[in-house]
Scaffold this motif. Structure first.
Motif, PDB file in Angstrom:
ATOM      1  N   UNK A 101       0.822  -1.216   0.000  1.00 42.09           N
ATOM      2  CA  UNK A 101       0.000   0.000   0.000  1.00 42.09           C
ATOM      3  C   UNK A 101       0.855   1.266   0.000  1.00 42.09           C
ATOM      4  N   UNK A 102       2.124   1.140  -0.376  1.00 47.82           N
ATOM      5  CA  UNK A 102       3.022   2.301  -0.420  1.00 47.82           C
ATOM      6  C   UNK A 102       3.503   2.531  -1.848  1.00 47.82           C
ATOM      7  N   UNK A 130     -11.080  -3.566  11.586  1.00 49.75           N
ATOM      8  CA  UNK A 130      -9.713  -3.145  11.897  1.00 49.75           C
ATOM      9  C   UNK A 130      -9.354  -1.847  11.183  1.00 49.75           C
ATOM     10  N   UNK A 131      -9.782  -1.702   9.944  1.00 46.96           N
ATOM     11  CA  UNK A 131      -9.527  -0.461   9.204  1.00 46.96           C
ATOM     12  C   UNK A 131     -10.214   0.711   9.887  1.00 46.96           C
ATOM     13  N   UNK A 162      -5.531  -7.965   3.939  1.00 45.87           N
ATOM     14  CA  UNK A 162      -6.471  -7.335   3.012  1.00 45.87           C
ATOM     15  C   UNK A 162      -6.342  -5.821   3.114  1.00 45.87           C
ATOM     16  N   UNK A 163      -6.425  -5.144   1.980  1.00 48.75           N
ATOM     17  CA  UNK A 163      -6.351  -3.683   1.967  1.00 48.75           C
ATOM     18  C   UNK A 163      -7.701  -3.077   2.320  1.00 48.75           C
ATOM     19  N   UNK A 164      -7.691  -1.755   2.526  1.00 48.71           N
ATOM     20  CA  UNK A 164      -8.920  -1.065   2.871  1.00 48.71           C
ATOM     21  C   UNK A 164      -9.975  -1.156   1.796  1.00 48.71           C
ATOM     22  N   UNK A 165      -9.549  -1.196   0.518  1.00 44.90           N
ATOM     23  CA  UNK A 165     -10.526  -1.281  -0.563  1.00 44.90           C
ATOM     24  C   UNK A 165     -10.858  -2.725  -0.935  1.00 44.90           C
ATOM     25  N   UNK A 206      -1.063   4.652  -0.047  1.00 41.12           N
ATOM     26  CA  UNK A 206      -2.189   4.567  -0.965  1.00 41.12           C
ATOM     27  C   UNK A 206      -3.475   4.058  -0.330  1.00 41.12           C
ATOM     28  N   UNK A 207      -3.363   3.268   0.727  1.00 41.43           N
ATOM     29  CA  UNK A 207      -4.558   2.634   1.289  1.00 41.43           C
ATOM     30  C   UNK A 207      -4.205   2.066   2.660  1.00 41.43           C
TER      31      UNK A 207
END
Length: 240
Positions: A101-102, A228-229, A191-194, A156-157
């Protein structure tokens, strides 16, 4: 009923305390139930030798457990003179998860090292490290932006991680140690935020798990990561 009396899809209580180190550019103490991990992010104005001159940065991680993080005292790995395979595998996972995510080009020729030290372990230490590591990284980048060390936000996220498993024939979310040690299947989802999948680690200890059980674990993992997000966002909003 689970040992903690939780429902099958219920997570342990999550708390994230930010700014716990006066020296680190970003820091937090994350607790997921009785698992507690100290995460600190540090800026190094250099990159690994193999990245020099490429105008790209790097994010890496180091992971460790304090000797009395578990029920019996463990020998420090420094005393043994080398890291265990488990430690190396987990810190590589943390690094991969955060780099996902960077924007490394936006970071410039700067390395950020995220240290994750387990103060107390009760299952899910790698998941807590990734989730708390993101909070420390977010704070670190905010610190850099305030000093105009980067031109734009390279983060990024969100990214977070949670465990799932099959215990007593039932798919459950966020395993504590007693469940993890007895589970027929244990899995970790990053898992990412999106909603993007970064990494899935799933292992059957006894009977193989079915596709239906895997899809149920994934469904529960997405639910857990959403929570968690939200906790990450609340923690970093308070620290801003």
């Amino acid at each position: 009923m689970r040992p903690s009396k939780r429902q099958f899809d219920e997570m342990r209580p999550v708390t994230i305390e930010t700014g716990v180190s006066r020296h680190a550019e970003g820091s937090c103490l994350i607790s997921m139930g009785e698992t507690k991990v100290l995460c600190m992010a540090s800026v190094e104005e250099r990159v690994p030798p193999w990245l020099r001159g490429q105008n790209r940065g790097w994010v890496t991680a180091e992971y460790g457990m304090l000797p009395r993080a578990t029920g019996e005292r463990m020998r420090r790995e420094a005393t043994a003179g080398k890291q265990s395979g488990r430690t190396q595998e987990i810190q590589r996972l943390i690094g991969r998860s955060l780099r996902a995510v960077v924007d490394l080009e936006a970071l410039g020729e700067i390395q950020i090292v995220v240290d994750c030290d387990v103060l107390q372990a009760d299952g899910g230490t790698r998941c807590a490290s990734i989730t708390g590591g993101w909070v420390a990284l977010r704070q670190c980048i905010d610190w850099m932006m305030a000093r105009q060390m980067v031109e734009k936000d390279p983060l990024k996220d969100h990214v977070a991680a949670i465990s799932c498993g099959v215990h007593g024939g039932k798919v459950i979310l966020d395993l504590e140690y007693i469940e993890d040690s007895e589970a027929e299947t244990d899995a970790n989802f990053v898992i990412t935020g999106d909603g993007g999948l970064v990494e899935i680690q799933a292992t059957a200890e006894e009977d193989p798990f079915s596709e239906a059980q895997f899809m149920e674990m994934l469904r529960l993992a997405r639910k857990g990561v959403d929570d968690l997000v939200a906790a990450q966002a609340a923690a970093t909003a308070v620290s801003a």
